[in-house]
Design a protein around this motif. Structure first.
Motif, PDB file in Angstrom:
ATOM      1  N   LYS A 199      -0.696  -4.805   4.001  1.00 12.10           N
ATOM      2  CA  LYS A 199      -0.406  -3.631   4.829  1.00 12.10           C
ATOM      3  C   LYS A 199       0.024  -4.038   6.238  1.00 12.10           C
ATOM      4  CE  LYS A 199      -3.208  -0.095   2.528  1.00 12.10           C
ATOM      5  NZ  LYS A 199      -4.390   0.803   2.637  1.00 12.10           N
ATOM      6  N   GLU A 200      -0.571  -5.089   6.765  1.00 10.00           N
ATOM      7  CA  GLU A 200      -0.180  -5.558   8.091  1.00 10.00           C
ATOM      8  C   GLU A 200       1.271  -6.024   8.084  1.00 10.00           C
ATOM      9  OE1 GLU A 200      -0.006  -6.612  12.007  1.00 10.00           O
ATOM     10  OE2 GLU A 200      -1.550  -5.419  11.002  1.00 10.00           O
ATOM     11  N   TYR A 201       1.650  -6.775   7.065  1.00  8.02           N
ATOM     12  CA  TYR A 201       3.048  -7.191   6.957  1.00  8.02           C
ATOM     13  C   TYR A 201       3.962  -5.978   6.767  1.00  8.02           C
ATOM     14  CZ  TYR A 201       2.292 -12.255   6.770  1.00  8.02           C
ATOM     15  OH  TYR A 201       1.999 -13.559   7.084  1.00  8.02           O
ATOM     16  N   MET A 202       3.499  -5.004   5.999  1.00  7.43           N
ATOM     17  CA  MET A 202       4.284  -3.786   5.776  1.00  7.43           C
ATOM     18  C   MET A 202       4.518  -3.046   7.090  1.00  7.43           C
ATOM     19  SD  MET A 202       3.319  -0.506   3.381  1.00  7.43           S
ATOM     20  CE  MET A 202       1.984  -0.033   4.505  1.00  7.43           C
ATOM     21  N   MET A 203       3.467  -2.927   7.905  1.00  7.71           N
ATOM     22  CA  MET A 203       3.593  -2.243   9.186  1.00  7.71           C
ATOM     23  C   MET A 203       4.571  -2.956  10.116  1.00  7.71           C
ATOM     24  SD  MET A 203      -0.388  -1.196   9.834  1.00  7.71           S
ATOM     25  CE  MET A 203      -0.079  -0.679  11.526  1.00  7.71           C
ATOM     26  N   ARG A 204       4.684  -4.264   9.948  1.00  6.03           N
ATOM     27  CA  ARG A 204       5.632  -5.045  10.751  1.00  6.03           C
ATOM     28  C   ARG A 204       7.055  -4.961  10.196  1.00  6.03           C
ATOM     29  NH1 ARG A 204       2.533 -10.831  11.982  1.00  6.03           N
ATOM     30  NH2 ARG A 204       0.594  -9.942  12.833  1.00  6.03           N
ATOM     31  N   GLY A 205       7.192  -4.325   9.029  1.00  5.02           N
ATOM     32  CA  GLY A 205       8.496  -4.270   8.377  1.00  5.02           C
ATOM     33  C   GLY A 205       8.889  -5.568   7.730  1.00  5.02           C
ATOM     34  N   ASP A 206       7.891  -6.397   7.387  1.00  2.00           N
ATOM     35  CA  ASP A 206       8.145  -7.747   6.875  1.00  2.00           C
ATOM     36  C   ASP A 206       7.590  -7.979   5.468  1.00  2.00           C
ATOM     37  OD1 ASP A 206       9.523  -8.707   9.071  1.00  2.00           O
ATOM     38  OD2 ASP A 206       7.714  -9.368  10.114  1.00  2.00           O
ATOM     39  N   LEU A 207       7.428  -6.922   4.689  1.00  2.27           N
ATOM     40  CA  LEU A 207       6.892  -7.074   3.338  1.00  2.27           C
ATOM     41  C   LEU A 207       7.929  -6.629   2.317  1.00  2.27           C
ATOM     42  CD1 LEU A 207       4.486  -7.826   1.534  1.00  2.27           C
ATOM     43  CD2 LEU A 207       3.699  -5.457   1.738  1.00  2.27           C
ATOM     44  N   LYS A 208       8.318  -7.547   1.449  1.00  2.21           N
ATOM     45  CA  LYS A 208       9.274  -7.285   0.377  1.00  2.21           C
ATOM     46  C   LYS A 208       8.559  -7.356  -0.972  1.00  2.21           C
ATOM     47  CE  LYS A 208      13.529  -7.252   2.325  1.00  2.21           C
ATOM     48  NZ  LYS A 208      14.626  -6.296   2.035  1.00  2.21           N
ATOM     49  N   VAL A 209       9.113  -6.650  -1.945  1.00  2.00           N
ATOM     50  CA  VAL A 209       8.575  -6.712  -3.299  1.00  2.00           C
ATOM     51  C   VAL A 209       9.649  -7.251  -4.233  1.00  2.00           C
ATOM     52  CG1 VAL A 209       9.211  -4.302  -3.801  1.00  2.00           C
ATOM     53  CG2 VAL A 209       7.428  -5.430  -5.155  1.00  2.00           C
ATOM     54  N   GLU A 210       9.256  -8.155  -5.105  1.00  4.59           N
ATOM     55  CA  GLU A 210      10.131  -8.703  -6.140  1.00  4.59           C
ATOM     56  C   GLU A 210       9.691  -8.086  -7.468  1.00  4.59           C
ATOM     57  OE1 GLU A 210      13.266 -11.260  -7.314  1.00  4.59           O
ATOM     58  OE2 GLU A 210      12.380 -11.353  -5.325  1.00  4.59           O
ATOM     59  N   LEU A 211      10.609  -7.383  -8.133  1.00  9.34           N
ATOM     60  CA  LEU A 211      10.244  -6.668  -9.356  1.00  9.34           C
ATOM     61  C   LEU A 211      10.362  -7.585 -10.572  1.00  9.34           C
ATOM     62  CD1 LEU A 211      11.987  -3.224  -8.750  1.00  9.34           C
ATOM     63  CD2 LEU A 211       9.669  -3.961  -8.133  1.00  9.34           C
ATOM     64  N   LEU A 212       9.336  -7.536 -11.410  1.00  9.73           N
ATOM     65  CA  LEU A 212       9.328  -8.278 -12.667  1.00  9.73           C
ATOM     66  C   LEU A 212       9.813  -7.332 -13.756  1.00  9.73           C
ATOM     67  CD1 LEU A 212       5.857 -10.026 -12.212  1.00  9.73           C
ATOM     68  CD2 LEU A 212       8.117 -10.962 -11.699  1.00  9.73           C
ATOM     69  N   GLY A 213      10.897  -7.696 -14.421  1.00  8.37           N
ATOM     70  CA  GLY A 213      11.588  -6.776 -15.324  1.00  8.37           C
ATOM     71  C   GLY A 213      10.902  -6.544 -16.653  1.00  8.37           C
ATOM     72  N   ARG A 214      11.595  -5.772 -17.512  1.00  7.95           N
ATOM     73  CA  ARG A 214      11.028  -5.321 -18.781  1.00  7.95           C
ATOM     74  C   ARG A 214      10.743  -6.471 -19.742  1.00  7.95           C
ATOM     75  NH1 ARG A 214      14.029   0.167 -20.715  1.00  7.95           N
ATOM     76  NH2 ARG A 214      12.549  -0.177 -22.414  1.00  7.95           N
TER      77      ARG A 214
END
Length: 291
Positions: free
Chosen positions: A202-217
């Protein structure tokens, strides 16, 4: 980048199996559970690894893996005296991490899928911010749920929400820049008495520095932290290996494929396991011409 495997905890969800042994030493089909997160770090190209576990189990892990030199890597060990949350790993491993970026993986997570190696190696290039993963599940209420925009920027993370904002949950694999230890030091304990990894994210998210990598089907993520999950993971590994004849999370093979060890070293490792199917697989591999 350095890597940490958090293999602590009391394992109460698997009692009585884990009353006298670490769950990360239990077999997932034909290998100790710890092989699976270790193989993930090795595939990422991470060679400097810290295993954090209970004081009474360190000697067992040392007997199993040693200092990692036989695999062309370095393995160190630290104690977690009591389970105080996933984020505590950054405090325990502060000296180990130093000023490096770090990947944290939970010791009971199994990942399998096409292109995973390339995905991991891209994640190790992170210099600023953090990256987590998102995995689609039918019932996300039992997990940490991540919500994100079209650019894969995380916009919310909730722990076991009654009304999830997405079906994507966060597996136990995280990549962080050099700021993570400083962030961990500022955390306060949650109501359940733990330092929460969600609070770091959440701290990284608040800084705008959190990315998510999606694992596919076509990707499999298996949590082996329950007896049912352990059984399901073992069945999955058995099915894939028997059908393809290729082993999942074979750390000796990975060390060889990643050029951490040479063909002769692989053959020497295989000889010590020659009376098993696992050893025979390595012997055959060591006698083949490398692709």
């Amino acid at each position: 980048m350095k890597g940490i495997i958090l293999a602590g905890g009391s394992g109460t969800r698997m009692y009585p199996i884990t009353k006298s042994i670490s769950k990360q030493l239990l077999p997932v089909y034909d290998k100790p559970m710890i092989y699976y997160p270790l193989s993930t770090l090795m595939l990422a190209g991470i060679k400097d690894i810290l295993i954090i576990t209970n004081p009474e189990f360190i000697t067992f892990f040392e007997k199993l893996l040693g200092d990692g030199s036989h695999l062309g890597i370095s393995i160190k060990y630290e104690k977690q005296t009591e389970p105080k949350g996933i984020a505590e790993a950054f405090l325990i491993g502060e000296h180990f991490i130093g000023d490096s970026e770090v990947c944290l993986i939970l010791g009971d997570n199994v990942f399998y899928g096409e292109g995973f190696t390339q995905m991991l190696q891209e994640c190790t290039k992170i210099k600023n911010g953090a990256k987590i993963f998102g995995y689609y599940v039918q019932n996300p209420t039992s997990f940490g749920v991540v919500e994100f925009d079209e650019h894969e920027n995380v916009i919310s993370i909730e722990e076991k929400p009654e009304k999830p904002k997405s079906n994507y949950v966060v597996p136990g694999l995280y990549f962080y820049d050099t700021q993570v230890t400083k962030i961990a030091k500022k955390l306060t304990y949650s109501q359940r008495g733990e330092l929460e990894i969600t609070d770091i994210n959440k701290e990284y998210m608040m800084r705008g520095d959190l990315k998510v990598e999606l694992l596919g089907r076509g990707f499999a993520w298996l949590d082996t932290g329950t007896s049912e999950g352990l059984h399901e993971a073992s069945s999955f590994v058995q099915t894939i290996q028997k059908r393809q004849g290729l082993y999942i999370s074979c750390i000796e093979e990975i060390a060889y494929r990643m050029n951490y060890i040479c063909q002769n070293q692989l053959h020497e490792l295989a000889k010590g396991l020659k009376n098993t199917d696992y050893g025979e697989y390595l012997i055959n591999l060591s006698n083949e011409r490398k692709l």
